[in-house]
Enzyme design. Structure first.
Site, PDB file in Angstrom:
ATOM      1  N   LEU A 103     -68.947  59.725  51.925  1.00 20.26           N
ATOM      2  CA  LEU A 103     -70.112  59.785  52.807  1.00 20.26           C
ATOM      3  C   LEU A 103     -71.040  60.831  52.223  1.00 20.26           C
ATOM      4  CD1 LEU A 103     -68.542  59.742  56.412  1.00 20.26           C
ATOM      5  CD2 LEU A 103     -69.714  57.872  55.243  1.00 20.26           C
ATOM      6  N   ASP A 104     -72.340  60.580  52.274  1.00 21.46           N
ATOM      7  CA  ASP A 104     -73.304  61.532  51.726  1.00 21.46           C
ATOM      8  C   ASP A 104     -73.174  62.899  52.406  1.00 21.46           C
ATOM      9  OD1 ASP A 104     -74.280  59.614  50.042  1.00 21.46           O
ATOM     10  OD2 ASP A 104     -76.047  59.155  51.257  1.00 21.46           O
ATOM     11  N   TYR A 105     -73.684  63.917  51.729  1.00 19.87           N
ATOM     12  CA  TYR A 105     -73.653  65.298  52.211  1.00 19.87           C
ATOM     13  C   TYR A 105     -74.205  65.418  53.627  1.00 19.87           C
ATOM     14  CZ  TYR A 105     -74.428  70.404  51.928  1.00 19.87           C
ATOM     15  OH  TYR A 105     -74.426  71.754  52.153  1.00 19.87           O
TER      16      TYR A 105
END
Length: 237
Positions: A103-105
């Site tokens: 999952l993105d930051y």
């Protein structure tokens, strides 16, 4: 007894195919002898060494995390940023685990962590079509024909996305934003953000609420729990 490349994948060394390459390259030893035969079988008492590092037959563990914003979906980060594995280890759990996918930051929500390499690789393989549901807050008022575009597929980097499920949850006409539920079974890089961008609605906030049969019920951001045996079986099915 099982094939060497399968034992390596289950220990989290690499995928089965990547493990086969390591074997063919002469980087794997069994009981002190270099092995290059892909048909080699090993048991629990055999010592397997990859690139000079012994691997261990670990008991598989499975954790479900509600990933908070501002955390890296990785086991390590060269820049010293906090990772999802740090969250687990901070609770005095020291098993060697890694996230299944990313999952993105700035993306929050459901994330599975495990040391079961074979299951992780299958869950991430597109042919098994594991569904993931996201809630996206986007700029602008999303129209019905744009929801249909998302369902039928949009072109990203020259490739059309697979059929998806989309549903408009809410519209804030004053702020000119929409809340949309999107379910996909692919795992391309930044796919959800790129899909909304392709229909003219950049994502401002993104949350993943389900992964296959799993959901975040009872977990606050930054909290995690071990999967129940029946949940592991559901994932394997």
């Amino acid at each position: 007894m099982e094939r060497l490349q399968k034992a390596m994948a289950e220990a989290g060394v690499a995928s089965r195919r990547a493990s086969e390459k390591l074997i063919l390259q002469g980087k794997v030893a069994v009981n002190g002898k270099i092995v290059t035969e892909l048909g080699t079988k090993v048991g629990v008492h055999d010592e397997i060494v990859v690139n000079g590092v012994p691997i261990h037959h670990e008991q598989h563990v499975y954790y479900l995390l509600n990933k908070p914003r501002g955390v890296i979906s990785s086991a390590h980060d060269d820049k010293g940023r906090r990772t999802v594995v740090d969250i687990i280890h901070d609770a005095d759990i020291d098993e060697r685990i890694y996230p299944v996918g990313r999952l993105d930051y700035d993306t929050t929500g459901i994330l599975l962590l495990t040391n079961d390499g074979a299951l992780a690789n299958k869950l991430m393989h597109p042919k098994y079509e594991v569904e993931k549901t996201y809630i996206a807050k986007v700029e602008g008022i999303v129209k019905n024909d744009e929801l249909k575009q998302l369902r039928l597929g949009v072109v990203i980097d020259g490739r059309k996305t697979k059929p998806a499920k989309s549903k408009l949850l809410n519209v804030d006409r004053a702020k000119k934003t929409s809340l949309v539920q999107l379910t996909i079974h692919e795992g391309r890089n930044h796919q959800v953000k790129n899909m909304f961008k392709a229909v003219g609605h950049p994502v401002t906030k993104l949350h993943r609420e389900t992964y296959g049969p799993l959901n975040l019920y009872g977990l606050q951001p930054g909290e995690f729990r071990a999967l129940k045996p029946e949940e592991v079986q559901l994932l394997k099915k």
